[in-house]
Scaffold this motif. Structure first.
Motif, short mmCIF file in Angstrom:
data_model
loop_
_atom_site.label_atom_id
_atom_site.label_comp_id
_atom_site.label_asym_id
_atom_site.label_seq_id
_atom_site.Cartn_x
_atom_site.Cartn_y
_atom_site.Cartn_z
N ALA A 1 0.83 -1.21 0.00
CA ALA A 1 0.00 0.00 0.00
C ALA A 1 0.86 1.26 0.00
CB ALA A 1 -0.94 -0.01 1.21
N LEU A 2 1.96 1.24 0.78
CA LEU A 2 2.86 2.40 0.80
C LEU A 2 3.50 2.59 -0.56
CD1 LEU A 2 4.27 4.65 2.38
CD2 LEU A 2 6.04 2.99 3.01
N ALA A 3 3.86 1.50 -1.23
CA ALA A 3 4.46 1.60 -2.56
C ALA A 3 3.48 2.22 -3.56
CB ALA A 3 4.89 0.21 -3.05
N ALA A 4 2.17 2.06 -3.34
CA ALA A 4 1.17 2.63 -4.23
C ALA A 4 0.87 4.08 -3.88
CB ALA A 4 -0.11 1.80 -4.18
N VAL A 5 0.76 4.38 -2.60
CA VAL A 5 0.31 5.71 -2.17
C VAL A 5 1.43 6.75 -2.26
CG1 VAL A 5 -0.53 7.03 -0.18
CG2 VAL A 5 -1.49 4.77 -0.70
N LEU A 6 2.66 6.36 -1.93
CA LEU A 6 3.76 7.32 -1.86
C LEU A 6 4.00 8.04 -3.18
CD1 LEU A 6 6.03 8.59 -0.20
CD2 LEU A 6 7.47 6.63 -0.81
N PRO A 7 4.24 7.34 -4.32
CA PRO A 7 4.45 8.08 -5.57
C PRO A 7 3.21 8.82 -6.04
CG PRO A 7 4.34 5.72 -5.99
CD PRO A 7 4.36 5.88 -4.51
N LEU A 8 2.01 8.29 -5.75
CA LEU A 8 0.79 8.97 -6.16
C LEU A 8 0.65 10.31 -5.43
CD1 LEU A 8 -1.84 8.85 -7.78
CD2 LEU A 8 -2.90 7.66 -5.85
N ALA A 9 0.92 10.32 -4.13
CA ALA A 9 0.86 11.58 -3.37
C ALA A 9 1.90 12.57 -3.88
CB ALA A 9 1.08 11.28 -1.88
N MET A 10 3.11 12.07 -4.19
CA MET A 10 4.15 12.96 -4.72
C MET A 10 3.73 13.53 -6.07
SD MET A 10 7.57 10.75 -3.76
CE MET A 10 8.64 11.87 -4.68
N GLY A 11 3.11 12.70 -6.92
CA GLY A 11 2.68 13.17 -8.23
C GLY A 11 1.61 14.24 -8.14
N MET A 12 0.65 14.04 -7.24
CA MET A 12 -0.40 15.04 -7.08
C MET A 12 0.15 16.35 -6.52
SD MET A 12 -3.64 12.80 -5.71
CE MET A 12 -4.48 11.63 -6.80
N ALA A 13 1.05 16.25 -5.57
CA ALA A 13 1.64 17.46 -5.00
C ALA A 13 2.45 18.23 -6.04
CB ALA A 13 2.52 17.09 -3.80
N LEU A 14 3.23 17.50 -6.85
CA LEU A 14 4.07 18.16 -7.85
C LEU A 14 3.22 18.79 -8.95
CD1 LEU A 14 6.87 18.81 -8.95
CD2 LEU A 14 6.87 16.59 -10.09
N THR A 15 2.23 18.07 -9.47
CA THR A 15 1.41 18.63 -10.55
C THR A 15 0.59 19.82 -10.05
OG1 THR A 15 -0.26 16.93 -10.08
CG2 THR A 15 1.28 16.51 -11.88
N TYR A 16 0.11 19.76 -8.79
CA TYR A 16 -0.62 20.91 -8.25
C TYR A 16 0.29 22.12 -8.13
CZ TYR A 16 -3.27 23.84 -5.03
OH TYR A 16 -3.93 24.89 -4.44
N GLY A 17 1.52 21.89 -7.67
CA GLY A 17 2.47 23.00 -7.55
C GLY A 17 2.81 23.60 -8.90
N VAL A 18 3.05 22.75 -9.91
CA VAL A 18 3.36 23.26 -11.24
C VAL A 18 2.18 24.03 -11.81
CG1 VAL A 18 3.84 22.55 -13.62
CG2 VAL A 18 5.08 21.47 -11.74
N ALA A 19 0.97 23.50 -11.65
CA ALA A 19 -0.22 24.18 -12.17
C ALA A 19 -0.42 25.53 -11.49
CB ALA A 19 -1.46 23.30 -11.97
N THR A 20 -0.20 25.60 -10.19
CA THR A 20 -0.36 26.85 -9.45
C THR A 20 0.63 27.91 -9.94
OG1 THR A 20 -1.15 25.65 -7.51
CG2 THR A 20 -0.38 27.90 -7.17
N VAL A 21 1.89 27.52 -10.07
CA VAL A 21 2.92 28.46 -10.53
C VAL A 21 2.66 28.86 -11.98
CG1 VAL A 21 5.39 28.72 -11.01
CG2 VAL A 21 4.65 27.59 -8.91
N TRP A 22 2.27 27.91 -12.81
CA TRP A 22 2.00 28.18 -14.22
C TRP A 22 0.89 29.22 -14.36
CZ3 TRP A 22 4.15 25.06 -18.38
CH2 TRP A 22 3.67 25.38 -19.63
N ARG A 23 -0.18 29.05 -13.63
CA ARG A 23 -1.31 29.98 -13.73
C ARG A 23 -0.95 31.34 -13.14
NH1 ARG A 23 -4.92 24.91 -11.89
NH2 ARG A 23 -5.43 24.12 -13.97
N TRP A 24 -0.12 31.33 -12.11
CA TRP A 24 0.29 32.61 -11.52
C TRP A 24 1.14 33.39 -12.51
CZ3 TRP A 24 5.32 34.26 -9.96
CH2 TRP A 24 5.31 35.46 -9.26
N LEU A 25 2.05 32.70 -13.22
CA LEU A 25 2.88 33.37 -14.21
C LEU A 25 2.06 33.84 -15.41
CD1 LEU A 25 6.06 31.05 -14.19
CD2 LEU A 25 5.83 33.32 -13.18
N ALA A 26 1.03 33.05 -15.75
CA ALA A 26 0.22 33.41 -16.92
C ALA A 26 -0.79 34.49 -16.64
CB ALA A 26 -0.51 32.16 -17.44
N GLY A 27 -1.11 34.69 -15.36
CA GLY A 27 -2.21 35.59 -15.13
C GLY A 27 -1.98 36.73 -14.28
#
Length: 482
Positions: free
Chosen positions: A456-482
């Motif tokens: 379960a840890l092997a499944a949840v750990l990279p998924l949580a990292m992926g969601m955190a990273l994509t959310y951070g990139v999307a937030t910065v991207w929209r801030w720079l664009a807008g």
């Protein structure tokens, strides 16, 4: 009454052993004795000549020594390793294109219509034909056509390097980096195997003796981009990132983006290994003696047997076992209706707000959810769901039928019609790297660890990292664009 057992004979003393050696030596004829002594001294002289350097005479160079001065050098070791594996990855990707196209032509373009016609001729109801042919068969055919050729190329190449004696040199070069991260130097070998297939990489961690460090290697192997994710990375980078550059630089930009994602995965491997070794898997880094074997000519037939039977077909069979029911699920969610909409459309609408917050969309999240058995069918599933939700006419052969795109240009048109932007493409590449392992890898992790908690840890750990990273990139991207 039994007689008493005889007392054990006393062990011979040192003087008696020396006396026996003298008698043995005296029993050898003089000429034979001199020949043996001369032979021993000659062998010792040859070993010393190859191994011992003196001020007036350096050690005689050998092929092993000359090659090791390059491949284990502090200056050249890592660059040579990166170039060699980059060449292997390029050869795997480029070499797999033609056989993948052949298999897709045979199994998808020809086999799928033939089976549909056979099912119609046999009088199958529409739903049964769709479930078995459009769902189970088509997803399995996709997995075989996309997964088999890269594995059939990468695993023999990797096994050839093992037989040649180079892979222990890789562990030698990376030992210091993994040790600083609290992991084992041999994890370098399982990580490299993970670039072919994460399930095979998990199995290869058996070479690590320490249970704690083996567990770290298992939990971080998913950060190595497996062959099932390379096509997604290359296709999306070519369509959305290569098109941003001038035509003569498009290929270079696309390749650089894919290489950057692969290096990010290696960085995540070291980072997560460090965090695990300082928290839930805290412990002392074990030391090990790494013997660098002599270089030897690879054994071709044994290499083919080991790589094809023990690795390629075993991993492919596990993937097919999980891909078949996934195809049934894909067809069902696209064809079972809840009122005016299919289950897929309802799920996509519900996931869209969360997906857009991550810089993705509901189609991508649903595709990764129902295509968890195999990363190879993610892109066909995304295309099918995009055509279904956006109601694109002329794309695919109907709801639940995976879309086979003939060119990147056609894929780009479909995705842009579904609302994709450069942000969507970038975050899909990141999410493709950082998400839960496929079901084949998760099953292998469970078999190797025997623990549902670590799986379960092997499944949840990279998924949580992926969601955190994509959310951070999307937030910065929209801030720079807008």
């Amino acid at each position: 009454m039994n007689p008493p057992a005889p007392a054990p004979a006393p062990a011979p003393g040192v003087d008696e052993i020396l006396a026996q050696a003298r008698r043995l030596r005296e029993g050898i004829p003089g000429d034979i004795h001199e020949h043996l002594v001369e032979s021993l001294y000659a062998d010792a002289g040859r070993i010393a000549e190859r191994s011992v350097s003196r001020p007036d005479r350096p050690a005689r160079p050998t092929f092993d020594r000359a090659l090791d001065r390059i491949v284990t050098s502090r200056i050249w070791g890592l660059p040579v390793m990166l170039l060699l594996f980059a060449f292997m990855f390029w050869l795997t990707i480029a070499g797999a294109n033609i056989p993948s196209q052949w298999l897709a032509e045979l199994l998808v373009n020809n086999g799928h219509p033939w089976l549909r016609g056979l099912a119609d001729a046999a009088g199958f109801p529409g739903w049964l034909r769709g479930l078995l042919v459009d769902g189970v068969y088509l997803s399995t055919a996709w997995v075989i056509s996309v997964m088999l050729p890269p594995m059939a190329i990468f695993f023999p190449l990797f096994t050839l390097l093992e037989d040649f004696g180079y892979i222990p040199r890789v562990a030698f070069n990376l030992d210091a980096l993994f040790k600083r991260a609290g992991a084992h130097g041999k994890q370098a070998m399982s990580t490299m195997m993970g670039f072919g297939c994460n399930a095979a990489g998990v199995v290869s961690t058996r070479i690590i003796d320490s249970p704690r460090e083996r567990l770290i290697a298992i939990l971080t192997n998913n950060f190595a981009l497996c062959n099932g994710r390379w096509p997604t990375q290359i296709l999306i980078a070519t369509i959305f990132l290569g098109s941003l550059a001038p035509t003569h630089l498009a290929g270079l930009v696309s390749a650089g983006a894919v290489a950057g994602v692969a290096l990010l995965g290696l960085g995540c491997t070291f980072l997560v290994a460090l965090l695990l070794s300082r928290t839930v898997l805290k412990g002392q880094v074990s030391t090990f003696s790494l013997e660098l074997p002599p270089y030897r000519p690879p054994r071709l037939w044994q290499t083919l047997y080991t790589s094809v039977l023990d690795r390629t077909l075993l991993v492919l069979w596990r993937a097919v076992v999980f891909a078949a029911p996934a195809g049934a699920v894909i067809w069902l969610v696209a064809n079972v209706r809840l009122g005016e909409q299919s289950v897929a459309e309802v799920l996509v609408a519900g996931m869209d707000p969360f997906g857009l917050a991550l810089g993705l969309n509901g189609v991508i999240l649903l595709a990764y959810l129902i295509a968890i058995p195999a990363n190879e069918i993610v892109i066909p599933t995304i295309l099918m769901l995009t055509a279904l939700v956006a109601r694109l006419a002329g794309v695919g052969e109907g709801a639940g039928v995976l879309v086979h795109a003939d060119s990147p240009a056609l894929v780009g048109e479909v995705l842009r019609a579904g609302g994709w932007t450069v942000l969507t493409a970038v975050n899909l590449m990141l999410f493709s790297l950082l998400h839960n392992p496929c079901s084949t890898t998760l099953y292998t992790i469970y078999k190797e660890t025997g623990s549902g908690r670590w799986t379960a840890l092997a499944a949840v750990l990279p998924l949580a990292m992926g969601m955190a990273l994509t959310y951070g990139v999307a937030t910065v991207w929209r801030w720079l664009a807008g």
